[in-house]
Design a protein around this motif. Structure first.
Motif, PDB file in Angstrom:
ATOM      1  N   PRO A  41       0.828  -1.210   0.000  1.00  0.00           N
ATOM      2  CA  PRO A  41       0.000   0.000   0.000  1.00  0.00           C
ATOM      3  C   PRO A  41       0.864   1.261   0.000  1.00  0.00           C
ATOM      4  O   PRO A  41       1.961   1.282   0.554  1.00  0.00           O
ATOM      5  CB  PRO A  41      -0.793  -0.114   1.298  1.00  0.00           C
ATOM      6  N   GLU A  43       0.483   5.867  -0.321  1.00  0.00           N
ATOM      7  CA  GLU A  43      -0.363   7.055  -0.375  1.00  0.00           C
ATOM      8  C   GLU A  43       0.369   8.112  -1.174  1.00  0.00           C
ATOM      9  O   GLU A  43       1.461   8.522  -0.799  1.00  0.00           O
ATOM     10  CB  GLU A  43      -0.644   7.583   1.027  1.00  0.00           C
ATOM     11  N   THR A  48       3.191   4.412   3.439  1.00  0.00           N
ATOM     12  CA  THR A  48       2.253   4.873   4.454  1.00  0.00           C
ATOM     13  C   THR A  48       2.946   5.029   5.789  1.00  0.00           C
ATOM     14  O   THR A  48       3.894   4.319   6.101  1.00  0.00           O
ATOM     15  CB  THR A  48       1.091   3.886   4.607  1.00  0.00           C
ATOM     16  N   ARG A  52      -3.916   1.746   9.242  1.00  0.00           N
ATOM     17  CA  ARG A  52      -5.082   2.202   8.484  1.00  0.00           C
ATOM     18  C   ARG A  52      -6.007   3.058   9.322  1.00  0.00           C
ATOM     19  O   ARG A  52      -6.727   3.891   8.809  1.00  0.00           O
ATOM     20  CB  ARG A  52      -5.880   0.997   7.986  1.00  0.00           C
TER      21      ARG A  52
END
Length: 119
Positions: A41, A43, A48, A52
């Motif tokens: 993941p 961003e 990140t 989350r």
């Protein structure tokens, strides 16, 4: 009536066609090389930070709402400006009330510190 809106419908059809071509082109013609690095993941191109469940600041949401509100005003002001001569004084007074309400809301937000990032 249809002739009045026909250019707008043609513009929407062209925009939808371009979006469909780009989406389907990327979906079916793009290279598919999944690996562990691509599956991680991210961003905005960065790794990140945190989990989350990180809560964003209330100021982020407040700024987003203010942006939407003052962006929507353009949706109302543009058609008014296009039909300004035909609306007469009634249209002018109505839009003046709308703009005054927006200015009062802006001053209220400003006084409450909604536009200050440093705090």
């Amino acid at each position: 009536m249809v002739e009045l809106y026909l250019p707008m419908f043609i513009m929407f059809a062209i925009a939808a066609g371009i979006c469909a071509v780009m989406f389907l082109g990327g979906q079916y013609l793009g290279p598919k090389n999944p690996n562990a690095e691509k599956q991680m993941p991210f961003e905005c191109g960065n790794d990140t930070a945190g989990t989350r469940g990180v809560r964003l600041s209330v100021k982020f949401y407040l700024t987003a709402i203010l942006f939407v509100v003052f962006d929507i005003e353009a949706v109302f002001i543009y058609p008014w400006a296009a039909l300004f001569k035909g609306l007469g004084w009634t249209g002018f007074v109505t839009m003046l009330g709308f703009i005054v309400a927006l200015l009062v809301a802006l001053v209220y937000c400003w006084k409450k510190g909604a536009l200050e990032w440093e705090s």
